[in-house]
Structures are given as C-alpha cells and as structure tokens.
Scaffold this active site. Sequence first.
Site, PDB file in Angstrom:
ATOM      1  N   TYR A 153       0.826  -1.207   0.000  1.00 42.22           N
ATOM      2  CA  TYR A 153       0.000   0.000   0.000  1.00 42.22           C
ATOM      3  C   TYR A 153       0.858   1.254   0.000  1.00 42.22           C
ATOM      4  O   TYR A 153       0.667   2.161  -0.824  1.00 42.22           O
ATOM      5  CB  TYR A 153      -0.898  -0.017   1.235  1.00 42.22           C
TER       6      TYR A 153
ATOM      7  N   LYS B  55       1.351   4.225  -2.860  1.00 47.35           N
ATOM      8  CA  LYS B  55       1.046   5.652  -2.688  1.00 47.35           C
ATOM      9  C   LYS B  55       2.284   6.514  -2.988  1.00 47.35           C
ATOM     10  O   LYS B  55       2.163   7.643  -3.479  1.00 47.35           O
ATOM     11  CB  LYS B  55       0.511   5.920  -1.283  1.00 47.35           C
TER      12      LYS B  55
END
Length: 235
Positions: free
Chosen positions: A155, A159
Amino acid sequence: MDNLIAVVTGANKGIGKEIARQLAGAGLTVYVGSRDAARGGRAVEEIGGDTRPLVLDVTDAPSIADAARQVGALDILVNNAGISGDGKTPEREDTDTFRRVYETNVFGVAAVTNAFLPALRQSAHPRIVNISSGTGSLTLATGPQFPHRGSFAAYRSSKAALNALTVFYAHSLADNGIKVNALAPGLRRTDLNAAAAASEGDPAEAAAGAVRLALLPDDGPSGEFFSWDGTTVPW
Ligand code: NAP
C-alpha cells in the site's frame, strides 16, 4: 461553479462519498463512480443534488472507456478509489498482493486519468486530485519518528508511486493549465482497513481537503502534496 462537472472514483462509500457529497453541495454536477451499479445507485440516492451514477472499475479497461464516453465533458477528476492490501512488511508480502494493490492504486489512476484527459483538456479550469496517503511519503518514512517501519509495504509503496505520478502529470500537463495535486487525507473512519475502521477521524473533514484542491483558483498550485488541512506534506 454551477456548470462544473466532476468525476469521483470509488465514491459509493468512505472518503469518496463525502467528496461527492461536498462537490454536489457546492453546486457541481458529480458523477459518483462505483464498480458496483447497485452500491453506486444507493450513494446517488443518499447524496441527492445533481449526482449521477457512473459504473467505473478502475482496473477494468472497458469499464474505464465506457465511463469516459458516458461522462463526455469534464472539469474535475478525483482519483479516490484505493485498496490497502494486507499490511505486511515487504519481505513477507507475496507478489500477487503487490500487483493487486498497484492495479488499483497506481495503474488504475494512470488508466482513468488518461481516459478522461481529452475531456479535461477542453475544460477552462481542469483539476485532478489524487487521493494519496501520508504513509506514502518517503521523507516522513525515513524520519526518526515514523511509526510504520516497513508495514503495509504494498500500500505505502503504491502511494509513493502515486505521488511520483502526481508530479509527472503536473509537469507534463502544465501547458494545458491542468492542475494535478495529491492529498493526504489523514486516518479516517472507513472500511479501508482495521486501523481506519477503528479511528475517530471524520471522512468529511478529509473530503473538504480534496474539495479545496478540486476547486483551486487558476493561480493555485500544481504538482504538490497537501494534507487535509491545507498544509504541505513532504514527498
Ligand atoms: P473505503 O471506504 O474502503 O473506500 C474505497 C473506495 O474505493 C470504495 O468505494 C471501493 O469500492 C473503491 N474501490 C476499490 N477498488 C476499486 C476499483 N477497482 N474500482 C473502483 N472503485 C474501487 O476507503 P477510504 O478510506 O474511503 O479510501 C479512499 C481513499 O483514501 C483511498 O485511496 C485510500 O487509500 C485513501 N486513504 C484513506 C485513509 C483512511 O484512513 N481511511 C488514509 C489515507 C488514505 P467498493 O465499495 O466496491 O469496494
């Protein structure tokens, strides 16, 4: 603002639904993106105003092409749809999870952005807002106080990649007047993962930060990373 048209991906719940609600409240026409037609329809009914359902799975090329055709003219694109993966450190993570998270959080953003770019190029005030995360900041991650130390590797690296894309899109679209910025919404009470679900952060507060970037004046910034409260986040 009455004539502006916005698309918010993943707007059937969570932060995206609040962004759609606030943009509609400001008088915009808002396409509520949802990969599931029924969930999107319920969100549109709940939000009201000039909202319209838009079936859009950001990992599915035909779905993206259909959505771009359906929307036509566009001023504001909010790339909000995101998934969090399973929270593991990189050496424990399997490649499929990296791929799945990147499909939505990185490749999905590029595919959706590119599909809607012809419409955005026709807008007088085009804006793209990428919903990122403060946990994707490499500057914060390498600082002494950072709490996560390797967790959520899929994750957080997705990002960080989204942040890079934000800068590169901002640079390459500057001549068209298209402003591209990233938002760190802060920890918010949503279904994203267990930490989010347990938090007390109001998703509407994060959405207000996204709306500010969506409605930036023509002399506003581009290629920057902002927190929900308008302060700058280091890359
Ligand atoms: P959420 O409540 O889980 O909402 C995520 C949304 O994305 C849902 O509408 C979901 O649709 C949609 N989505 C997932 N995969 C999709 C796909 N392939 N195509 C289209 N839509 C898809 O989570 P949230 O917290 O509101 O997250 C919104 C954004 O904020 C994400 O980018 C997330 O990374 C970011 N963020 C959140 C927090 C936080 O604390 N909540 C913190 C930092 C950043 P379904 O209902 O169909 O699954």
